[in-house]
Design an enzyme around this catalytic site. Sequence first.
Site, mmCIF file in Angstrom:
data_model
loop_
_atom_site.group_PDB
_atom_site.id
_atom_site.type_symbol
_atom_site.label_atom_id
_atom_site.label_comp_id
_atom_site.label_asym_id
_atom_site.label_seq_id
_atom_site.Cartn_x
_atom_site.Cartn_y
_atom_site.Cartn_z
ATOM 1 N N ASP A 68 0.825 -1.204 0.000
ATOM 2 C CA ASP A 68 0.000 0.000 0.000
ATOM 3 C C ASP A 68 0.861 1.258 0.000
ATOM 4 O O ASP A 68 2.034 1.240 0.383
ATOM 5 C CB ASP A 68 -0.927 -0.010 1.214
ATOM 6 C CG ASP A 68 -2.208 0.778 0.980
ATOM 7 O OD1 ASP A 68 -2.362 1.361 -0.117
ATOM 8 O OD2 ASP A 68 -3.067 0.798 1.876
ATOM 9 N N ASP B 163 -8.648 3.906 -3.884
ATOM 10 C CA ASP B 163 -9.742 4.134 -2.934
ATOM 11 C C ASP B 163 -10.979 4.706 -3.630
ATOM 12 O O ASP B 163 -11.223 5.916 -3.630
ATOM 13 C CB ASP B 163 -9.279 5.073 -1.823
ATOM 14 C CG ASP B 163 -8.137 4.464 -1.031
ATOM 15 O OD1 ASP B 163 -7.942 3.246 -1.116
ATOM 16 O OD2 ASP B 163 -7.429 5.219 -0.335
ATOM 17 N N GLU C 41 3.229 6.591 -2.786
ATOM 18 C CA GLU C 41 3.123 7.750 -3.672
ATOM 19 C C GLU C 41 3.751 9.012 -3.089
ATOM 20 O O GLU C 41 3.779 10.040 -3.763
ATOM 21 C CB GLU C 41 1.642 8.049 -3.966
ATOM 22 C CG GLU C 41 0.863 6.902 -4.568
ATOM 23 C CD GLU C 41 0.148 6.049 -3.526
ATOM 24 O OE1 GLU C 41 -0.609 5.147 -3.916
ATOM 25 O OE2 GLU C 41 0.373 6.294 -2.307
#
Length: 799
Positions: free
Chosen positions: A477, A541, A480
């Site tokens: 996860d 998401d 970024e």
Amino acid sequence: MKNSQLTALFSAFMLGFVLTPKASAQIQNADVLNAPIDISKDFQNYLNTFYFADELASFDPVTGKGTIKYLRYNYKTRQAFNNMMMKPDAEKPNEFPTTEYEVSPVLPFEIQFVSDRTIRIKTTSGPQFNPQKESLMLINGVAPNHPELWKYSKIEGGHKYTSRHGVVEILTKPWHVKIYDEKGKLLTSTLHDTDFKNTYTPTLPFSYVRRNSDYSRSMGAAFSLEPDEKIFGCGESFTQFNKRGQKVVLWTDDANGIQNETMYKPVPFYMSSRGYGVFMHHSTPITVDFGKYFGSANEMYIGDDEADLFFFIGEPKDILDQYTDLTGKAAMPPLWSFGFWMSRITYFSEKEGREVAKDLRKYKIPTDVIHFDTGWFDVDWRNNYEFAKSRFPDATKMMSDLKDDGFHVCLWQLPYFTPKNTLFNEIMDKNLAVRDRKGNLPYEDAVLDFSNPETISWYQGKLKKLFDEGVSVFKVDFGEAAPPDGIYHSGRTGFYEHNLYPLRYNKAVAEITQKEKGYTLIWARSTWAGSQRYPLHWGGDAETTNGAMSAELRGGLSLGLSGFSFWSHDVGGFATKSPENLYRRWAPFGMFTSHVRSHGEPPREPWLYSKDFLEGFRKADNMRYELMPYIYAQAKESSQKGLPMMRALFVEYPNDPGAWLVDNEYLFGSSMLVAPLFEEVEERDVYLPAGTWIDYQTKKVYEGGWHKIKAGEVPIVVLVRDGSAIPHIALAQSTKDMDWSKLTLKVFASDKTTSAKAKIFLPDGDTVQEITVTKKGNTLDVTPNTLNGKTTFKTEWLK
């Protein structure tokens, strides 16, 4: 209302904003921490100096090396009838002493030929004292050069190279590089200043900018766009499918949703409907203006001080094959990964994990993976790679028991460590984090520096321990937010490392997984070019809305056109509890993507919705599990050819103009067409490429063109290409219990069709086998059956 009351009301509002997590997200286009860098702004700043590529100063056709002369320009302003005009104008030098610096620099240019379809063009804006010897984005670190595949000839005004698939012309003055297909159609060309003499719109040709602020340089590679040309790709982009008319910022970003222009998964690659693709071989910020500012100009604004561009000639399949030959094809994931993944935010304990496993079997929801998200640590989200002993008294036994029942365990983690994390001091003491210019941290968190081999070794050691305990796969996860101004072990700043960070992160997890488990598999959110080598990636998401469901498909299609074979998304959306009517329609969409996971705000488990929903979810899941031989064979072929499992229609039908216009349906593999229901309806308009199509659920027959088609019992439209034999397997509750020795070939054929083809790939196989089913009177022949002794076929002729 009094001022004091207004003040109190405003204070209460702001307090609520601060204390409400769901109200917090990065605002786009605001100059805040980790906002995407739009490099195009430097090319519009009249304070900067511009250098236009003017003429080929020298060239050696044997080596493909030469030089380009650049002319100096600045923006000049002129007021006209209450408008302030601005356009480039030739500029005199401003350096002193005048004897020491070039007014019109002559700089290197090079052309290479990677294959008979792939051309590499390199230009620089200045000397390269620290050239990169190997690139993480390229599968072998470097690109091959095969000039022997292209025949050289001298032409009037320049040079020409010809291969079986295309032609490249290099013209001396004005300098142009023109790329043609084998039939002589111009695909694209560099743009020179003279190409804009017929317009009042000030447009930059192929050039570079020298910033007035710090004398740094960036390349502006300008190429032509032709009428009706369409552009696709650029990674997992959720905006309109066709990028023509858009400005796309390629900067890895925590997009905070899937209905905006920023991307978790930007990829510096795109393809054109004219028959070419482009890979911008850079990790710096890149902004591409696909005719948004000027309709006939494709402006690739590259943060780097050189331009390294690969051009691929051919149809979409050719382009993807060539691009993934260069940057890597996806590894083939294990069979169990194609089963259903059950998740939510989050299962907090061993007890919850065991209960959900028990209920999955109780309610007969075929499942292969249970995912534990952010709550398996002592403190939710505080990743320290250790199960909370109070809630997971024996995690190893739990995972062993689950595996015996056909469940693999996936664990969430991330590469950021808060100051309260028990590993924070160790990370700092061992110098494993990205630093700032003083040697401190750019953020409050420690961000693992994956450009440091010692960091990778430390990190992989943590994952190995968990693999030893029984974990099967990790959720990779975030990734970024690598500091743009950070100093990395590689010696480069985040200007070059930020976009590479997801690739380094993906690689680190995938390689330890392969070493310890024997397969390459991750579940990742962020990417860059080359990340497709390390499947798989999911769509971020998503909002729990119809619009998000539709955007998710566009993002997945765009990523598939950027070299990624495998992709998934959060079924039902992520951000809030999924409305039952949305979840009901989203579930079959998920079942017809390469991988499928239900995840997000609870509840996610289908038995926590209505009885009708539970039954519908089960039917959709059962359909996928019975289709596992089709899915598995298509996955193998996709991984070998660099094709996406979820394909835009034009990948299979490049000569169908209508196929280039559709972004709300797709091909699942080569033989099945899928059209999800994005609204609460029972039918929808579906475009079918030329030929005959048969509804997978109702068996109704349709010819190519537009049709209004009603969904079947499972709320989705699925059609099969005429003459396809779709392999099925007996339903099992996990892939572990599937019997691959007995397969059923369901033949979808119109009245005029007498044979059908199937693709088979067995779990212990090496290659995809193509089998033909032929109807001879009342008998069905299966040839050639090279799988004798491994599987037997039952054949059903459905039409």
